[in-house]
Scaffold this motif. Structure first.
Motif, PDB file in Angstrom:
ATOM      1  N   ASP A  82     -24.115  -5.293  68.572  1.00  0.00           N
ATOM      2  CA  ASP A  82     -24.006  -4.759  69.923  1.00  0.00           C
ATOM      3  C   ASP A  82     -25.015  -3.623  70.102  1.00  0.00           C
ATOM      4  O   ASP A  82     -25.020  -2.664  69.329  1.00  0.00           O
ATOM      5  CB  ASP A  82     -22.585  -4.232  70.171  1.00  0.00           C
ATOM      6  N   LYS A 105     -14.427  -3.354  74.494  1.00  0.00           N
ATOM      7  CA  LYS A 105     -15.642  -2.974  75.233  1.00  0.00           C
ATOM      8  C   LYS A 105     -16.063  -4.109  76.165  1.00  0.00           C
ATOM      9  O   LYS A 105     -16.411  -3.865  77.321  1.00  0.00           O
ATOM     10  CB  LYS A 105     -16.772  -2.640  74.260  1.00  0.00           C
ATOM     11  N   GLN A 106     -16.017  -5.350  75.677  1.00  0.00           N
ATOM     12  CA  GLN A 106     -16.362  -6.498  76.516  1.00  0.00           C
ATOM     13  C   GLN A 106     -15.430  -6.582  77.719  1.00  0.00           C
ATOM     14  O   GLN A 106     -15.854  -6.862  78.836  1.00  0.00           O
ATOM     15  CB  GLN A 106     -16.276  -7.802  75.714  1.00  0.00           C
ATOM     16  N   CYS A 109     -16.232  -3.432  80.157  1.00  0.00           N
ATOM     17  CA  CYS A 109     -17.559  -3.435  80.774  1.00  0.00           C
ATOM     18  C   CYS A 109     -17.814  -4.670  81.628  1.00  0.00           C
ATOM     19  O   CYS A 109     -18.685  -4.649  82.489  1.00  0.00           O
ATOM     20  CB  CYS A 109     -18.640  -3.322  79.703  1.00  0.00           C
ATOM     21  N   GLU A 111     -19.043  -8.585  82.605  1.00  0.00           N
ATOM     22  CA  GLU A 111     -20.364  -9.207  82.467  1.00  0.00           C
ATOM     23  C   GLU A 111     -20.718  -9.464  81.005  1.00  0.00           C
ATOM     24  O   GLU A 111     -21.740  -9.035  80.507  1.00  0.00           O
ATOM     25  CB  GLU A 111     -21.445  -8.336  83.120  1.00  0.00           C
ATOM     26  N   SER A 112     -19.865 -10.185  80.315  1.00  0.00           N
ATOM     27  CA  SER A 112     -20.064 -10.463  78.908  1.00  0.00           C
ATOM     28  C   SER A 112     -20.372 -11.937  78.685  1.00  0.00           C
ATOM     29  O   SER A 112     -19.887 -12.798  79.419  1.00  0.00           O
ATOM     30  CB  SER A 112     -18.787 -10.095  78.138  1.00  0.00           C
TER      31      SER A 112
END
Length: 143
Positions: A82, A105-106, A109, A111-112
């Protein structure tokens, strides 16, 4: 099948079936991303609760249920790669913690590359899986 691995149950629980469209999106995304999907369906589990993936037809020895291309694997190496947090994960060196932090985190945030998979996970703080156990509950496991 060098570029695929057989599917195994995730430590993180899937969302309840009420979110059925999330599961349909997950299976559609998986197919579109190169996953090989055999005769399976997502349903409530009778073993410990939660949701699981089950055979939807009789199976013979060596029948494939689900295979995931390596490009969709989420593991310690994925977390280390990452660009924003990989170095911190490497310093900590705790594989499960890095993996969980990467997935969260994915989720936060958006948009993964793994969006539909991450969207299918249950991030409810009341979930009963080990990732949400209290310190007191974890102490029960200590030898």
């Amino acid at each position: 099948m060098k570029s695929h691995t057989l599917f195994y149950y995730s430590m993180l629980q899937l969302l309840p079936l009420a979110a059925g469209s999330v599961h349909k999106t997950l299976l559609s995304w998986a197919r579109d991303s190169g996953c090989k999907i055999g005769p399976v369906h997502i349903a409530p589990s009778s073993i410990g609760g939660g949701i699981g993936m089950f055979a939807s037809a009789s199976l013979a020895a060596n029948d494939m249920l689900f295979a995931v291309p390596r490009s969709l694997h989420i593991g310690f190496e994925t977390a280390l790669a990452d660009p924003l947090c990989g170095n911190q994960f490497k310093e900590d060196g705790y594989a499960l913690g890095a993996l969980c932090a990467f997935i969260v985190k994915q989720h936060l945030c958006g948009e993964s590359q793994f969006g539909p998979y991450v969207d299918s996970l249950n991030f409810d703080r009341s979930a009963t899986d080990v990732l949400h156990w209290t310190a007191e509950e974890m102490e029960l496991l200590e030898c």
